[in-house]
Each structure stands twice: as structure tokens, then as C-alpha cells.
Design an enzyme around this catalytic site. Structure first.
Site, PDB file in Angstrom:
ATOM      1  CB  THR A  20      49.340 -82.471 -17.239  1.00  0.00           C
ATOM      2  OG1 THR A  20      49.866 -83.604 -17.306  1.00  0.00           O
ATOM      3  CG2 THR A  20      50.210 -81.767 -18.404  1.00  0.00           C
ATOM      4  CB  CYS A  74      27.182 -72.549  -9.877  1.00  0.00           C
ATOM      5  SG  CYS A  74      26.960 -71.333  -8.718  1.00  0.00           S
TER       6      CYS A  74
END
Length: 373
Positions: free
Chosen positions: A231, A319
């Protein structure tokens, strides 16, 4: 709090949030649904796609909405390898882990990988990249500008060489989307993350040139023309387009403002703190970033002391936060381990002020002195 870590993430613009809010509260229909609520979301996604394509200079059908730069990079590397089945990959040694780790994943599956190191200025020469090509090279990745040093890379020359040889060329534009035009004429694939240019987290764009031959990474429904199942995040897509439009329209003004802040800060640091060294060539950098090493300091300790005093900075890529090893980027540039471990990245944004920049210098002077003692 003084926030000088805009290369890691930026503050969501109020105007962008206002455009997103209706798709979180009122127009919350699934864009795939066959009713009016679904059509409202589908129309918003279509408008956002058209807007980004017009701003970037590509076709709307070449714009795919993804979760961010990491997904874009993974899709490009693994999608090309899946389509081709075998071959050789060439990447700069200073790529974001989203690319370098993806390439190493492919190496485990039988693909061969060559990493090309930058020079001491932080730039990877087109000549060295081209020299690494082989007859079986299928993929090349060189980021538009490095996320730790801000040094801009020669993607135009590399892109032309890739096109001449039929090599897929991917450019990570996560750090440059706010400051430079996207190199759509020279790249087969481009990735950006919305939260680097005052948009929402968890939303980004992958631009793929028509006929580029990339197999999808996420299978599922018919979302994104069957290329990416799941979605679609309508609010995130709307926010991404709104944020990108704002940074493109204000680019020249913002670049001048941010550059002036960074340059004044950098000049003071280098002149007022002994044993401070800029990493990378200032003439090749984005206007927002200064990566500085401090003799006698550990970068992780320095950011901890600064944080306790209200200044948010980083040692490099978010990260890799917490990594005990020196920066791979700085080591690849020829810095020794001590200099690499003592590096701190300061990255400015449009919300920063001259008062904050001056206060940051004073906090930094105090922190460096404390650690050295």
C-alpha cells in the site's frame, strides 16, 4: 538545542506537514480501492508523481515511490543482478552501506565486485572508475556527493562512460537532492530520501530510466505499476513532492545562506582550535557539510560531550552510529586511523542561524579542550 546534523535528517517543514495532514485524517482511503475515497488518494499520488517528474526533468512513468534511499539502492543493485544473472559490479569505495552491503550480498551469490577508492580530496576520479570496467561489467554506482565529507563526485563523466558501454549507472542523490539538480541525463537510476530535504521520514523516490531492465525487489499487488508491491504511503508521497518542490524553488537562496553559515563556522574552527583538520576539498563540497578531525580526540567522545551541552552532531553516517571502527570513507581517502577516528561531521540546514553557528564554535572549543586534558 543546536542541531547541526542535517545530513542525517532535517526538520519537517510546517507547510509540508499541512499538505500531508488531510491524507492522515480525512482522505485516508487506500489508493487501490475502487471508490471515491480511494480515488482521492490515487489522484494525490498521481499529482505528486507529475510534480516530481517535472522538477527532476524526467517522465512521470520513470518515478517510483519507495521508502527511502536504502530501498532505492537495494532495488537498483539487486534488480539489475536478478535481471542479468551474472556479471561484474563497480562501486566507489565511499558508497553508503545501502549500496556497498547490497553489492557484497550479490558477491555471495557469484557476482564479482570492484570498489574504486577516492583520492585524498575525497573524489573518485572518472578515469579510475572507467579503468575498473570489464567486458562483463553490468552495474556501476557512484554517489552524487559523499554523505560523510560532502565531496561532490564526477557523475556526469562516469555516466557518459557507462552509457557508452551499456553499463547500468546508479547515483545515490540522498545528500544532494536539496542542493543540486538530479543527474537524470546521465544516470539510469537515482535514489533520494525525503527526510533529507525537510520532508517526512520513510518516504523516498527511485527514478528508473525507461527500458533500464531492473527486476522488482518487492513483489505483491499492482501498486507502482506492478513494480513495488504494498500500500502506497499517500501522506508520505504528498509530503515528499511538497518538500522537493520547496527546496528546488528556493535552491539558490538556500545554498547561499547555508554556505555562508558553514564557511564562517569552518573558518573559526580551523583558526581558533589547534590541530583541527578539514577532511576533503572545500572547493568540491556541498555548501552544508564540514567533516573535521581534531588531534588528540576521539570523535565518539567528542559528540557525547557536545550532546551533553546541547549541540547535536555526528561522526558520519547515521546508519553506522555506534561503530567502533574508523570511518571507511576517510580511510579510503588516505587518512590514518587516528585522524579518521577523531572526525566529526557538522551539517547545516536552512533553519540554522548565525547565532547558533557561533555558539557551536564556543561549545566545540570547550569540548576539545576538556577531552585533550
Amino acid at each position: 538545542m543546536i542541531y547541526l546534523d542535517n545530513a542525517a535528517s532535517t526538520r519537517l517543514d510546517d507547510e509540508v506537514l499541512s499538505e500531508m495532514t488531510p491524507y492522515l485524517t480525512e482522505n485516508y482511503g487506500n489508493a487501490q480501492a475502487q471508490h471515491s475515497a480511494g480515488r482521492a488518494s490515487a489522484n494525490a499520488i498521481s499529482s505528486a508523481r507529475d510534480k516530481i517528474a517535472a522538477l527532476a526533468g524526467c517522465a512521470a512513468e520513470e518515478v517510483y515511490f519507495v521508502s527511502g534511499g536504502t530501498e532505492a539502492a537495494n532495488t537498483a543493485v539487486k534488480g539489475v543482478c536478478a535481471r542479468r544473472g551474472k556479471g561484474h559490479l563497480v562501486l566507489s569505495a565511499i558508497e553508503h552501506p545501502a549500496l556497498s552491503e547490497s553489492a557484497l550480498d550479490m558477491q555471495k551469490l557469484g557476482f564479482e565486485v570492484t570498489f574504486v577508492s577516492p583520492d585524498e580530496s575525497g573524489a573518485v576520479s572518472a578515469e579510475k572508475v572507467i579503468a575498473a570496467f570489464r567486458d562483463d561489467t553490468i552495474f556501476c554506482a557512484v554517489m552524487a556527493a559523499n554523505n560523510e565529507t560532502g565531496v561532490i563526485q564526477p557523475v556526469e563523466a562516469i555516466g557518459k562512460a557507462c552509457r557508452d558501454r551499456g553499463v547500468f549507472f546508479f547515483v545515490d542523490c540522498v545528500q544532494t537532492a536539496a542542493y543540486l539538480p538530479l543527474p537524470v541525463k546521465f544516470a539510469d537510476g537515482i535514489g533520494v530520501s525525503s527526510h533529507k530535504f525537510y520532508g517526512p521520514k520513510g518516504s523516498g523516490v527511485l527514478i528508473l530510466k525507461r527500458g533500464s531492465g531492473v527486476m522488482r525487489l518487492i513483489s505483491g499487488g499492482l501498486q507502482e505499476r506492478g513494480f513495488r508491491g504494498g500500500t502506497v504511503n499517500t501522506a508520505g508521497v504528498v509530503g515528499t513532492a511538497a518538500a522537493y518542490e520547496r527546496v528546488v524553488l528556493a535552491r539558490d537562496k538556500t545554498n547561499a545562506y547555508v554556505s555562508a553559515l558553514r564557511d564562517k563556522f569552518l573558518s573559526r574552527v580551523l583558526n581558533e582550535i589547534g590541530g583541527a583538520h578539514l577532511n576533503g576539498d572545500i572547493n568540491k563540497m556541498l555548501p552544508s557539510v564540514a567533516n573535521i578531525s581534531f588531534d588528540g580526540c576521539d570523535g565518539a567522545n567528542l559528540i557525547a560531550v557536545l550532546d551533553l551541552n546541547g549541540l547535536c552532531v555526528s561522526t558520519g553516517a547515521a546508519c553506522n552510529a555506534g561503530a567502533a571502527t574508523p570511518s571507511k570513507t576517510l580511510l579510503a581517502m588516505g587518512c590514518d586511523a587516528a585522524r579518521a577516528k577523531s572526525a566529526v561531521r557538522f551539517s547545516f540546514g536552512k533553519h540554522n542561524t548565525e547565532k547558533e553557528a557561533d555558539a557551536a564554535v564556543e561549545l566545540l572549543k570547550s569540548a576539545v579542550s576538556k577531552i585533550r586534558k
